[in-house]
Design a protein around this motif. Sequence first.
Motif, PDB file in Angstrom:
ATOM      1  N   ASN B 168     -24.423 -29.388 -11.377  1.00 29.53           N
ATOM      2  CA  ASN B 168     -24.742 -30.188 -12.559  1.00 29.53           C
ATOM      3  C   ASN B 168     -24.437 -29.387 -13.816  1.00 29.53           C
ATOM      4  O   ASN B 168     -25.028 -28.332 -14.058  1.00 29.53           O
ATOM      5  CB  ASN B 168     -26.214 -30.622 -12.528  1.00 29.53           C
ATOM      6  CG  ASN B 168     -26.576 -31.448 -13.751  1.00 29.53           C
ATOM      7  OD1 ASN B 168     -27.000 -30.917 -14.767  1.00 29.53           O
ATOM      8  ND2 ASN B 168     -26.365 -32.742 -13.679  1.00 29.53           N
ATOM      9  N   GLY B 208     -32.937 -32.704 -11.690  1.00 31.73           N
ATOM     10  CA  GLY B 208     -32.178 -32.312 -10.498  1.00 31.73           C
ATOM     11  C   GLY B 208     -31.695 -33.460  -9.638  1.00 31.73           C
ATOM     12  O   GLY B 208     -31.100 -33.248  -8.577  1.00 31.73           O
ATOM     13  N   ALA B 211     -27.812 -33.457  -9.182  1.00 27.55           N
ATOM     14  CA  ALA B 211     -27.404 -32.406  -8.241  1.00 27.55           C
ATOM     15  C   ALA B 211     -27.810 -32.765  -6.819  1.00 27.55           C
ATOM     16  O   ALA B 211     -27.097 -32.478  -5.856  1.00 27.55           O
ATOM     17  CB  ALA B 211     -28.022 -31.066  -8.650  1.00 27.55           C
ATOM     18  N   CYS B 212     -28.963 -33.427  -6.689  1.00 30.77           N
ATOM     19  CA  CYS B 212     -29.447 -33.843  -5.367  1.00 30.77           C
ATOM     20  C   CYS B 212     -28.479 -34.819  -4.704  1.00 30.77           C
ATOM     21  O   CYS B 212     -28.135 -34.672  -3.528  1.00 30.77           O
ATOM     22  CB  CYS B 212     -30.831 -34.462  -5.520  1.00 30.77           C
ATOM     23  SG  CYS B 212     -31.447 -35.182  -3.987  1.00 30.77           S
ATOM     24  N   LYS B 214     -25.373 -35.052  -5.162  1.00 31.11           N
ATOM     25  CA  LYS B 214     -24.135 -34.357  -4.797  1.00 31.11           C
ATOM     26  C   LYS B 214     -24.321 -33.487  -3.557  1.00 31.11           C
ATOM     27  O   LYS B 214     -23.434 -33.424  -2.701  1.00 31.11           O
ATOM     28  CB  LYS B 214     -23.636 -33.537  -5.985  1.00 31.11           C
ATOM     29  CG  LYS B 214     -23.184 -34.428  -7.149  1.00 31.11           C
ATOM     30  CD  LYS B 214     -22.992 -33.616  -8.423  1.00 31.11           C
ATOM     31  CE  LYS B 214     -22.513 -34.493  -9.580  1.00 31.11           C
ATOM     32  NZ  LYS B 214     -22.590 -33.764 -10.876  1.00 31.11           N
ATOM     33  N   ILE B 215     -25.465 -32.826  -3.447  1.00 25.50           N
ATOM     34  CA  ILE B 215     -25.664 -32.001  -2.242  1.00 25.50           C
ATOM     35  C   ILE B 215     -25.874 -32.900  -1.027  1.00 25.50           C
ATOM     36  O   ILE B 215     -25.539 -32.507   0.102  1.00 25.50           O
ATOM     37  CB  ILE B 215     -26.805 -30.965  -2.429  1.00 25.50           C
ATOM     38  CG1 ILE B 215     -26.680 -29.837  -1.390  1.00 25.50           C
ATOM     39  CG2 ILE B 215     -28.189 -31.590  -2.324  1.00 25.50           C
ATOM     40  CD1 ILE B 215     -25.455 -28.976  -1.524  1.00 25.50           C
ATOM     41  N   THR B 234     -36.387 -31.554  -4.332  1.00 26.38           N
ATOM     42  CA  THR B 234     -35.643 -31.473  -5.591  1.00 26.38           C
ATOM     43  C   THR B 234     -36.571 -31.062  -6.727  1.00 26.38           C
ATOM     44  O   THR B 234     -37.568 -31.722  -6.984  1.00 26.38           O
ATOM     45  CB  THR B 234     -34.996 -32.836  -5.920  1.00 26.38           C
ATOM     46  OG1 THR B 234     -34.135 -33.210  -4.842  1.00 26.38           O
ATOM     47  CG2 THR B 234     -34.183 -32.761  -7.203  1.00 26.38           C
ATOM     48  N   LEU B 257     -29.624 -23.584 -11.723  1.00 26.99           N
ATOM     49  CA  LEU B 257     -30.088 -24.682 -10.871  1.00 26.99           C
ATOM     50  C   LEU B 257     -29.128 -24.776  -9.696  1.00 26.99           C
ATOM     51  O   LEU B 257     -27.952 -25.115  -9.866  1.00 26.99           O
ATOM     52  CB  LEU B 257     -30.111 -26.007 -11.638  1.00 26.99           C
ATOM     53  CG  LEU B 257     -30.637 -27.187 -10.806  1.00 26.99           C
ATOM     54  CD1 LEU B 257     -32.108 -26.991 -10.436  1.00 26.99           C
ATOM     55  CD2 LEU B 257     -30.436 -28.513 -11.525  1.00 26.99           C
ATOM     56  N   ALA B 259     -28.008 -26.193  -6.014  1.00 25.30           N
ATOM     57  CA  ALA B 259     -28.081 -27.183  -4.937  1.00 25.30           C
ATOM     58  C   ALA B 259     -27.502 -26.500  -3.707  1.00 25.30           C
ATOM     59  O   ALA B 259     -26.424 -25.902  -3.773  1.00 25.30           O
ATOM     60  CB  ALA B 259     -27.258 -28.413  -5.297  1.00 25.30           C
ATOM     61  N   SER B 260     -28.240 -26.535  -2.618  1.00 26.83           N
ATOM     62  CA  SER B 260     -27.773 -25.804  -1.442  1.00 26.83           C
ATOM     63  C   SER B 260     -28.112 -26.556  -0.176  1.00 26.83           C
ATOM     64  O   SER B 260     -29.003 -27.405  -0.155  1.00 26.83           O
ATOM     65  CB  SER B 260     -28.411 -24.409  -1.401  1.00 26.83           C
ATOM     66  OG  SER B 260     -29.802 -24.519  -1.160  1.00 26.83           O
ATOM     67  N   VAL B 273     -32.652 -28.677  -3.845  1.00 28.68           N
ATOM     68  CA  VAL B 273     -32.207 -28.427  -5.221  1.00 28.68           C
ATOM     69  C   VAL B 273     -33.345 -27.730  -5.936  1.00 28.68           C
ATOM     70  O   VAL B 273     -34.445 -28.272  -6.040  1.00 28.68           O
ATOM     71  CB  VAL B 273     -31.851 -29.745  -5.947  1.00 28.68           C
ATOM     72  CG1 VAL B 273     -31.457 -29.469  -7.395  1.00 28.68           C
ATOM     73  CG2 VAL B 273     -30.739 -30.481  -5.225  1.00 28.68           C
ATOM     74  N   ASN B 292     -19.100 -26.027 -13.185  1.00 28.07           N
ATOM     75  CA  ASN B 292     -19.723 -26.079 -11.869  1.00 28.07           C
ATOM     76  C   ASN B 292     -19.020 -25.086 -10.950  1.00 28.07           C
ATOM     77  O   ASN B 292     -17.882 -24.690 -11.213  1.00 28.07           O
ATOM     78  CB  ASN B 292     -19.551 -27.460 -11.239  1.00 28.07           C
ATOM     79  CG  ASN B 292     -20.440 -28.524 -11.854  1.00 28.07           C
ATOM     80  OD1 ASN B 292     -20.972 -28.344 -12.950  1.00 28.07           O
ATOM     81  ND2 ASN B 292     -20.584 -29.627 -11.183  1.00 28.07           N
TER      82      ASN B 292
END
Lengths: 435, 435
Positions: B168, B208, B211-212, B214-215, B234, B257, B259-260, B273, B292
């Motif tokens: 993000n 988040g 980003a959530c 996307k992960i 998240t 931040l 995301a993994s 996240v 990013n």
Amino acid sequence: MEGEIARTGSHIKAMAKFAVLGFGVVGSGVVELFYKNKAHIEEKAGQEMDVKYILDIRQFPASPYKDKIVASIDPILEDPEVTAIAECMGGVEPAFTYVKACLERGKSVSTSNKELVAQKGAELLALAAEKNCNFFFEASVGGAIPIIRPLHKCLAANDISGVAGILNGTTNFILTKMIRDKMQFADALALAQKLGYAEKDPTADVEGLDACRKICIISSLVFGKHVYPKDVYTKGIADIALEDVELAGHLGGAVKLIASVQRQADGRILPAVMPMFVSYDNLISRVDDVFNAIMVYGDAIDKTMFYGRGAGKFPTASAVLGDVIDAVKHARTVFSQAWEPSDDNRFLAPIAERTSRMYLKVSKCDPQQMFRKLYDFYASQKIAVDAQLSLARLKDGENIAFLTPTELTEAQCDMLVAQMTTGGIQVISRMPVLN
Amino acid sequence: MEGEIARTGSHIKAMAKFAVLGFGVVGSGVVELFYKNKAHIEEKAGQEMDVKYILDIRQFPASPYKDKIVASIDPILEDPEVTAIAECMGGVEPAFTYVKACLERGKSVSTSNKELVAQKGAELLALAAEKNCNFFFEASVGGAIPIIRPLHKCLAANDISGVAGILNGTTNFILTKMIRDKMQFADALALAQKLGYAEKDPTADVEGLDACRKICIISSLVFGKHVYPKDVYTKGIADIALEDVELAGHLGGAVKLIASVQRQADGRILPAVMPMFVSYDNLISRVDDVFNAIMVYGDAIDKTMFYGRGAGKFPTASAVLGDVIDAVKHARTVFSQAWEPSDDNRFLAPIAERTSRMYLKVSKCDPQQMFRKLYDFYASQKIAVDAQLSLARLKDGENIAFLTPTELTEAQCDMLVAQMTTGGIQVISRMPVLN
């Protein structure tokens, strides 16, 4: 698709067989990685797969794959079951002859051989297209790093104006050791050899030839015309003094061996391999050890970078196998982005036209006198300068390094060096600043 | 291929027409970029191309493309000439209904809509495969950064164990301003809004959620089963104090931040996240502003990173158009990597099991007392510790931050916090260290 049909469980699946040419570091990595991740790879490929032949003139009596080893290309060429080839021999011959023969029979080839692609890419891509199969070469640049496919697929909508990066891990390891551990070049090279990162004869890496082949491949792919290594200005890192690395740090950057290509205003392109000063603001300055990184500049993306291990058994095998999977999965689709052959090099701009700020190191002198010479030069060239000049010295009374306040062409920099020399200021080293 | 045949010069070429759904920031970027680079794009696609319709309920009387604008999806669905769709509407509905209708008619869809893919990806991918067309979503993660295609193609031979990154740009811009310019969170957010990097309602970014999504897409693609945003722990950046950012710097890292997703030993996967402490040794710590970066970990590649602009009109349009070119070029080949639907979330590990070193900040106290509590905890958990602990304070007598000497699960860290609180040491903030 050619190949046998194997019945597995309740459904019928195709079976794809491929051959590996060369059972050295990369070739054996391809075979080992394939069997390690076979189930996963077959799922990705949508069919069963197997290695049918491994071509090598050496014998490997202790290898679990010894029954697959053949000493001649002929059984591979003649076997209709073999639809894909992983070429990991290296060197132009006999790889070129073998790859040509495979493509002529419609067998797709995936190669890790940058020398082959840099010398014969246009011809092999045209042959693959003619024979309705693929010539893939993701592994030839950047090892494990996906760069070839992203460049010609994901970034296809962009007008790409340039590419710059660290394309040789050996030299990046040596420079990292110089930067971090203050090792001299010779000691860092010896360590790289000890760790297996550098060959006994390190010329191809240290002199920049390896990086040159890779930037030729990228230049050809991006700009559509075959660029030959002989036409690319190439300077290695053997002359980089520890002092330069330290002075660069004081000026806010790292010395990196950069392979780059950029499109000039008139449309010609300018590929080059040279040590460069890379500002800490640029992510490339933070790429250390044997890692590679490739920055791509385009009108829509601005810039995007790809980072990873640029060499090594499994990283390179990963890229070769990714291509083999693609070849097997889409056996009748031609993906390869062909480029035109080039009969002359008039589409290339000479190094003299390359433009950037410059890092210069001059021998001990009065800084005021040095500044005067510099500003005399700018005045003589009618270039306005109002930027503040910062300089670095390891100790008072020692050599002085600075970045020129404006961009200069290499030709202008030659003149600056000559004027300084005439004025009694000796320029000991110089390198471009990565834009 | 469907579509008219156009005669150009001496050779006959196919003509591919596509429609753009949504004429907002991304959709108008797709149209503008297409016409800017039309010649180059057609060369890549191997045929002529044109935008035939733009779907938007708004009117654009001043737009040069106003004649292409339609207010209903019907003409697009009914026109056999339209073989590809760029979906840039955002949100689940009506995008989902429209995309489904397009795929049902065999029209390939390329989308930038992460919400749609995160909620409906499995279903749409299955439908595309059934209808022998493609559902592409390169633009839904990482904007301009090629990540989807490299993940499922170039890295296909790898056993991928995890992915971690900055997904993000808005929050990365805010954190960068806090780190570099010592701005408070609220001021940095206001600046991001002023510059157009953050929405008026910044919740989706700051909390988040973006980003959530996307992960979720990356997790589904890599591990083969649909991961829903509701099942992903998240945590956003709204609680990050400027003090934490400064203390992290003193401890040798940056707050990002992250995301993994990582595969646990038992095969379950753990997406999350959270703000994390990222050591300066990790290249991700150097990714600043709206950029990013996504690091991918695999058995053959070790690690590889993709970096670029994660959002914005033209970066996102670049990714959408790259997919459209692929859809048009290979109209009858199904590329999309499908993943399974998921009926339950038992394949996901809960956040309590996430394991890493931890950054902790405790209120002003006697460091010796704090250390004693920490080592009491380790003794109570029978965890051997011999690492040296370094701590950071902005001033003597102020809050103290440190990194735990060993990895802990989040559940263990909860216990540590509880034990410290009982012992009179107040833990003000905590975050995992990115491995």
